[in-house]
Write a protein that holds these residues in place. Structure first.
Motif, PDB file in Angstrom:
ATOM      1  N   PRO A  34       0.845  -1.203   0.000  1.00 29.64           N
ATOM      2  CA  PRO A  34       0.000   0.000   0.000  1.00 29.64           C
ATOM      3  C   PRO A  34       0.878   1.249   0.000  1.00 29.64           C
ATOM      4  CG  PRO A  34       0.043  -1.001   2.180  1.00 29.64           C
ATOM      5  CD  PRO A  34       0.822  -1.913   1.282  1.00 29.64           C
ATOM      6  N   VAL A  35       0.540   2.197  -0.878  1.00 29.82           N
ATOM      7  CA  VAL A  35       1.374   3.393  -1.021  1.00 29.82           C
ATOM      8  C   VAL A  35       0.548   4.667  -0.979  1.00 29.82           C
ATOM      9  CG1 VAL A  35       3.206   2.225  -2.319  1.00 29.82           C
ATOM     10  CG2 VAL A  35       1.315   3.275  -3.564  1.00 29.82           C
ATOM     11  N   GLY A  36       1.214   5.721  -0.538  1.00 25.83           N
ATOM     12  CA  GLY A  36       0.568   7.030  -0.478  1.00 25.83           C
ATOM     13  C   GLY A  36       0.852   7.814  -1.741  1.00 25.83           C
ATOM     14  N   PRO A  37       0.327   9.044  -1.822  1.00 26.30           N
ATOM     15  CA  PRO A  37       0.604   9.868  -2.988  1.00 26.30           C
ATOM     16  C   PRO A  37       2.075  10.253  -3.002  1.00 26.30           C
ATOM     17  CG  PRO A  37      -0.604  11.128  -1.345  1.00 26.30           C
ATOM     18  CD  PRO A  37      -0.497   9.735  -0.812  1.00 26.30           C
ATOM     19  N   TYR A  38       2.634  10.364  -4.191  1.00 25.62           N
ATOM     20  CA  TYR A  38       4.050  10.690  -4.334  1.00 25.62           C
ATOM     21  C   TYR A  38       4.325  12.066  -3.749  1.00 25.62           C
ATOM     22  CZ  TYR A  38       8.565  10.107  -6.652  1.00 25.62           C
ATOM     23  OH  TYR A  38       9.895   9.942  -6.916  1.00 25.62           O
TER      24      TYR A  38
END
Lengths: 407, 407
Positions: free
Chosen positions: A207-211
């Motif tokens: 799971p990743v957040g906005p760059y």
């Protein structure tokens, strides 16, 4: 579309004039070598063996997510060997791989991968963005490395099932997503250099957040010609591990001087090729005075990026300025910057969509690229922002588009 | 000696005229980036933890040995991380590695290796051949990939202890040996592209037979310029996995046409660089009518082979003909073959020592290279054989020489 374009730039026929290919009657083209595994049982989603985790992990709050550091509950693994073809796929609890130290992947870098994201739309539906492009590119990377061929739609079906299984790991917030990493590694237990008799295709998800958490943050680049990312007759157009290891040291070196990434320049003409691990885009007033969006062509040294292709398609459809795939020399660009003809410049890739560029170091000088003069906080020009907004809108299902595939 | 030569060809200053390096005041040289692990606990042989196997394997008879297929009873593993430096080395039963699927080595090819051999001499003593050269080159490969620095003499001490422990695996017959494969892989559990926070150095060993069981078998080569092995500013001079994966498909392609290996040609001038995974040597009457042994120079695209260096040293010491490190174009060589000026041609590497070449395909034509006309069965010229005999004599301790290190 991508495949057709790729067909014209396969390594057997580099387009760059610097290396003239020999053409001899004996020369076999890439396609004439049969793919590994032809005639053996293919990859089949219907054979999936699912083992649900008994120990679901604790999830981090969205604002603590870091790219590729934490992983979802499950992983997908599919073994292959040159006697039995593709084995039954397994969706099972995320865990370690057990591999013999003699495995080819540890010695000769026979490994390739993809990166794509799963998004949750405002109705709670799971969406993927152009996943067919990733499947095609992975197949092509496998072909380049003589890793086994696989049925692309079956793998996509398995990835969808993986998304449904780990749905809770797809963050429910715009800008957040589940980064999916399909990988193929050679697992032959032997030190001979050759086509691997065994392989493992695995898929993990993070799971990743906005760059960019707050607006855009434009980057400074160092124009690098003393290291070379890719070359004619090499593998710059395949998404293989071997393209990444050599770039780490150059990145650390320029970072010591305050530049985030290398702007990879090729040859005496200083052709601009890529930015770090992203494709390069320039929006300028060209020498003829036309407004033009330009990116280097897929000549065999450039990764055929999904975001690259999407930007070109959108810009061509908008039909508001010239859109060109063409070689671009750092000398031309430096001249255009000095003459005030550069409007915007950015990198493009799956992680950030677009990454605006504010400065390039070239030949001992720092050259400044315009950002949006009306909005200092944004650090990105209007076209850069519009492209990011449009692509993100499609990814999250806000703008209806065939590129967004509901799982 | 090797290191001094290497210092002049580091990637920061490619010698090939095709790419002119930028020199700017801001440009940092390779050596100014501190090595990973500076200031942390170093690699120490005295911390070795030894666990003897309880299940010694059954050994194959010598005549059934295949390169890199079977392994000895033990393996050496040494972990490293950027908080604790090098952990205690472990010599333990050969077995699988357990690694997280997110480890850098699986995605970005951050991996390098060495190959050297342990020999049993007629008095039963174990000998290594110039192992310091392998330690130096491994250290340099690690540096290129931002893998941790290590104390070369400590690692060599551990390898000697490994040889003593698995002594029964060193075949007791001339021509046979125990092939030793030190490997360093990046084991950071994260998908970010950067210097790895964790690494694993491991050493495995495989008993091997002579490359040629009966006499020499000369090879046919395909002169390849549509694929390119290495490039100025690339990594062709480091022994890293990324140099090997891209060469597998080209090898399979030429094998379909009956050629064993690629003769890697570079650029329009068709510079000869390497043969498959070996260094290239030509013994000829040059354009000035002098007898000359010639090999391409270490210009950053050529692997600094231990056998290459040994052949140059021996030939210079013999002082019977000119010995030259110089660029060599396929055009020149083709002309020399047609004019009957080529005396012998061979590849050089650890596996075969020398591999005589009998034919090159270039520009649609097969060019025949002379072998020994007095002995058709040998398929190797007198110089090729003399070099092989001398090096093998040193390796097995029959010819006293400082290159042969008694364990």
């Amino acid at each position: 579309m991508l495949l057709r374009r790729l067909a014209t730039v396969r390594p057997a026929a580099p387009l760059l004039s610097i290396v003239r290919p020999t053409t001899t009657p004996l020369r076999r083209m890439l396609s004439q070598v049969p793919p590994q595994g032809a005639g053996l049982p293919g990859l089949s989603a219907s054979k999936l063996i699912k083992t649900q985790t008994k120990e679901p992990k604790t999830m981090l709050p969205n604002n603590e997510l870091l790219f590729g550091k934490t992983f979802s509950d499950h992983m997908l693994t599919i073994e292959w060997d040159n006697k039995n073809g593709w084995h039954a796929p397994e969706l099972k609890p995320y865990g370690k791989l057990e591999l013999d130290p003699s495995c080819t992947v540890f010695h000769y870098a026979v490994e390739c991968f993809e990166g794509l994201k799963a998004y949750k739309d405002k109705d709670g539906k799971i969406r993927l963005f152009r996943p067919d492009m990733n499947m095609k590119r992975l197949a092509r990377s496998c072909e380049r490395l003589t890793l086994p061929a696989f049925d692309q739609s079956e793998l996509l079906e398995l990835i969808k099932e993986f998304c449904r299984t780990d749905e809770r790991w797809i963050p429910n917030e715009r800008g957040y997503s589940l980064y999916i990493r399909p990988t193929v590694i050679a697992t032959q237990e032997s030190l001979g250099v050759g086509a691997s008799s065994r392989a493992l295709l695995f898929v993990i998800a993070s799971p990743v957040g906005p760059y960019y958490k707050t607006g855009f943050a434009a980057v400074s680049l160092y124009g690098t010609d003393h290291y070379t990312r890719a070359w004619p007759g090499g593998t710059g157009d395949a998404k293989i591990g071997a393209n990444y290891a050599p770039g780490i040291r150059p990145q650390i070196e320029v970072a010591q001087d305050g530049y985030q990434q290398n702007l990879w320049l090729f040859g005496e003409e200083q052709w601009i090729t890529e930015v770090g691990t992203m494709n390069f885009f320039l929006f300028w007033k060209n020498a003829q005075g036309e407004r033009e969006l330009i990116t280097p062509p897929l000549d065999g040294t450039i990764l055929p990026g999904v975001t690259r292709d999407s930007i070109l398609s959108l810009a061509r459809q908008w039909n508001e300025f010239k859109v060109t795939e063409s070689k671009l020399s750092m000398f031309e660009v430096a001249k255009a910057i000095e003459e005030g003809r550069v409007i915007e410049m950015f990198g493009a890739g799956t992680a950030a969509i677009v990454s605006p560029i504010k400065r390039i170091h070239s030949k001992g000088k720092d050259l400044n690229i315009p950002l949006d003069p009306s909005d200092k906080a944004q650090q990105a020009g209007p076209l850069t922002r519009r492209l990011a907004d449009t692509i993100m809108g499609i990814q999250y299902g806000e703008i209806p588009h065939k590129w967004s595939v509901v799982v």
